[in-house]
Scaffold this motif. Structure first.
Motif, PDB file in Angstrom:
ATOM      1  N   ALA A  71      54.404  36.030  32.734  1.00 20.61           N
ATOM      2  CA  ALA A  71      53.402  36.626  31.832  1.00 20.61           C
ATOM      3  C   ALA A  71      52.040  35.956  31.978  1.00 20.61           C
ATOM      4  O   ALA A  71      51.399  35.570  31.004  1.00 20.61           O
ATOM      5  N   GLU A  72      51.577  35.828  33.211  1.00 27.68           N
ATOM      6  CA  GLU A  72      50.288  35.196  33.464  1.00 27.68           C
ATOM      7  C   GLU A  72      49.145  36.089  32.986  1.00 27.68           C
ATOM      8  O   GLU A  72      49.217  37.306  33.052  1.00 27.68           O
ATOM      9  N   ARG A  73      48.087  35.459  32.506  1.00 27.72           N
ATOM     10  CA  ARG A  73      46.942  36.189  31.969  1.00 27.72           C
ATOM     11  C   ARG A  73      46.089  36.778  33.092  1.00 27.72           C
ATOM     12  O   ARG A  73      45.831  36.120  34.095  1.00 27.72           O
ATOM     13  N   ARG A  74      45.623  38.001  32.869  1.00 31.53           N
ATOM     14  CA  ARG A  74      44.619  38.624  33.725  1.00 31.53           C
ATOM     15  C   ARG A  74      43.580  39.280  32.827  1.00 31.53           C
ATOM     16  O   ARG A  74      43.910  39.843  31.767  1.00 31.53           O
ATOM     17  N   PHE A  75      42.308  39.213  33.235  1.00 32.35           N
ATOM     18  CA  PHE A  75      41.207  39.637  32.380  1.00 32.35           C
ATOM     19  C   PHE A  75      40.397  40.739  33.052  1.00 32.35           C
ATOM     20  O   PHE A  75      40.071  40.664  34.240  1.00 32.35           O
ATOM     21  N   ASP A  76      40.075  41.729  32.248  1.00 33.50           N
ATOM     22  CA  ASP A  76      39.200  42.813  32.672  1.00 33.50           C
ATOM     23  C   ASP A  76      37.759  42.334  32.482  1.00 33.50           C
ATOM     24  O   ASP A  76      37.381  41.888  31.397  1.00 33.50           O
ATOM     25  N   GLN A  77      36.935  42.444  33.535  1.00 30.84           N
ATOM     26  CA  GLN A  77      35.568  41.941  33.444  1.00 30.84           C
ATOM     27  C   GLN A  77      34.785  42.650  32.337  1.00 30.84           C
ATOM     28  O   GLN A  77      33.948  42.032  31.667  1.00 30.84           O
ATOM     29  N   LYS A  78      35.062  43.931  32.114  1.00 34.21           N
ATOM     30  CA  LYS A  78      34.369  44.657  31.046  1.00 34.21           C
ATOM     31  C   LYS A  78      34.687  44.039  29.686  1.00 34.21           C
ATOM     32  O   LYS A  78      33.797  43.908  28.832  1.00 34.21           O
ATOM     33  N   MET A  79      35.953  43.634  29.478  1.00 34.83           N
ATOM     34  CA  MET A  79      36.320  42.991  28.220  1.00 34.83           C
ATOM     35  C   MET A  79      35.580  41.667  28.052  1.00 34.83           C
ATOM     36  O   MET A  79      35.143  41.318  26.941  1.00 34.83           O
ATOM     37  N   LEU A  80      35.428  40.938  29.145  1.00 34.77           N
ATOM     38  CA  LEU A  80      34.706  39.665  29.078  1.00 34.77           C
ATOM     39  C   LEU A  80      33.236  39.890  28.734  1.00 34.77           C
ATOM     40  O   LEU A  80      32.646  39.140  27.951  1.00 34.77           O
ATOM     41  N   ASP A  81      32.634  40.931  29.314  1.00 33.15           N
ATOM     42  CA  ASP A  81      31.233  41.243  29.014  1.00 33.15           C
ATOM     43  C   ASP A  81      31.063  41.615  27.540  1.00 33.15           C
ATOM     44  O   ASP A  81      30.087  41.196  26.886  1.00 33.15           O
ATOM     45  N   GLU A  82      32.020  42.382  26.997  1.00 31.46           N
ATOM     46  CA  GLU A  82      31.958  42.755  25.582  1.00 31.46           C
ATOM     47  C   GLU A  82      32.124  41.523  24.692  1.00 31.46           C
ATOM     48  O   GLU A  82      31.472  41.407  23.653  1.00 31.46           O
ATOM     49  N   PHE A  83      32.974  40.620  25.108  1.00 26.34           N
ATOM     50  CA  PHE A  83      33.171  39.383  24.349  1.00 26.34           C
ATOM     51  C   PHE A  83      31.880  38.564  24.337  1.00 26.34           C
ATOM     52  O   PHE A  83      31.463  38.049  23.290  1.00 26.34           O
ATOM     53  N   LEU A  84      31.229  38.437  25.494  1.00 24.62           N
ATOM     54  CA  LEU A  84      29.961  37.706  25.564  1.00 24.62           C
ATOM     55  C   LEU A  84      28.904  38.364  24.691  1.00 24.62           C
ATOM     56  O   LEU A  84      28.109  37.686  24.025  1.00 24.62           O
ATOM     57  N   LEU A  85      28.889  39.703  24.671  1.00 27.28           N
ATOM     58  CA  LEU A  85      27.910  40.422  23.860  1.00 27.28           C
ATOM     59  C   LEU A  85      28.129  40.148  22.379  1.00 27.28           C
ATOM     60  O   LEU A  85      27.177  39.909  21.630  1.00 27.28           O
ATOM     61  N   ARG A  86      29.388  40.176  21.953  1.00 28.64           N
ATOM     62  CA  ARG A  86      29.677  39.904  20.538  1.00 28.64           C
ATOM     63  C   ARG A  86      29.246  38.497  20.149  1.00 28.64           C
ATOM     64  O   ARG A  86      28.703  38.273  19.065  1.00 28.64           O
ATOM     65  N   ARG A  87      29.478  37.560  21.037  1.00 30.18           N
ATOM     66  CA  ARG A  87      29.099  36.172  20.742  1.00 30.18           C
ATOM     67  C   ARG A  87      27.583  36.022  20.678  1.00 30.18           C
ATOM     68  O   ARG A  87      27.051  35.337  19.808  1.00 30.18           O
ATOM     69  N   SER A  88      26.883  36.663  21.596  1.00 31.23           N
ATOM     70  CA  SER A  88      25.425  36.497  21.663  1.00 31.23           C
ATOM     71  C   SER A  88      24.705  37.212  20.530  1.00 31.23           C
ATOM     72  O   SER A  88      23.616  36.800  20.116  1.00 31.23           O
ATOM     73  N   THR A  89      25.300  38.284  20.004  1.00 30.33           N
ATOM     74  CA  THR A  89      24.654  39.050  18.935  1.00 30.33           C
ATOM     75  C   THR A  89      25.138  38.658  17.550  1.00 30.33           C
ATOM     76  O   THR A  89      24.643  39.182  16.556  1.00 30.33           O
TER      77      THR A  89
END
Length: 260
Positions: free
Chosen positions: A36-54
């Protein structure tokens, strides 16, 4: 899809922080493979960064219930809060255990930690990394730390009889101090000390379930390094616990109380 290492580099954070955010429901990820190794969608990461920055709320919709909620549900289903927690390395160990500690600490409830593989200084460092003044927690009685030599191996050998009495004393004292609910956890690596009596480990675990008949509001978390215990002992541990914690999930253990 990015690996854990690639996603951590993309966000400019540590892998530990990334694991924590996914565990806490702040960042979603995909799970692949047997481990069950983690894999990340780059779009999800971009949305996460946006939420943090705003400054928008980071908590994801549909966040899964906390371990405290899961344990409460287990208790409602008639299972004692006696957890066999499996881990593969010290980072995974704390990442798995921290939720139990933080749930109790934030509720003003004490934790008793019986350690073997981890040192006292390492434990205090991990607690401090959570933004908690570890010495203050000790002074307030919310954290008590005992080495295996003063608990499991206090008599120079392991005795299930002694440890049941030791655990009962902890529960009596906590109840006398006004704490009906509290957390007791132990690192089970003392099993490899070659000390007489260590083969009683699973008999001791079975008897803890009986002790929890008297103190059903207490949570006990037994920490097993799955890279050190062989398959037979791993299976035995599953059979002596009502709840098993593996790969960030709580599952029903194989322990069945005796009938009649």
């Amino acid at each position: 899809m990015l690996t854990l290492e690639e996603a951590a580099e993309y966000l400019g954070v540590s892998k530990t922080s990334l694991r924590r955010w996914t565990r806490d429901g702040l960042l979603s990820c995909h799970r692949i493979g047997v481990r069950a190794e983690r894999r990340f969608d780059q779009k999800m990461l971009d949305e996460f960064l946006l939420r943090r920055s705003t400054g928008l709320p980071i908590t994801m919709p549909g966040r899964p219930p906390s371990f405290a909620d899961a344990l409460h549900q287990a208790a409602q289903d008639g299972r004692h809060k006696h957890v066999c927690l499996y881990f593969r390395n010290p980072i995974e160990q704390w990442e798995a255990f921290r939720h139990y500690f933080l749930d109790h600490y934030r509720a003003g409830l004490p934790t008793t930690y019986l350690h073997q593989a981890s040192s006292r200084d390492q434990l205090l460092e991990r607690v401090s990394a959570e933004g908690i003044d570890a010495q203050d927690a000790i002074n307030r009685g919310l954290l008590r730390i005992f080495p295996a030599q003063d608990s499991y191996l206090r008599q120079g050998a392991f005795s299930a009889d002694f440890m049941i009495s030791f655990m009962r004393l902890i529960m009596v004292r906590m109840r006398d101090d006004g704490f009906r609910k509290h957390l007791v956890t132990g690192e089970m690596d003392w099993f490899f000390s070659n000390t007489p009596g260590v083969d009683e480990i699973h008999a001791y675990e079975r008897r803890l379930n009986k002790l929890l008949d008297e103190y059903p509001d207490v949570t006990i978390v037994c920490q097993y390094d799955i890279t050190r215990f062989d398959g037979e002992n791993v299976l035995e541990a599953c059979c002596t616990h009502p709840i098993v914690h593996l790969d960030e999930q709580l599952r029903q253990g194989f322990f069945l109380p005796p009938q009649g």
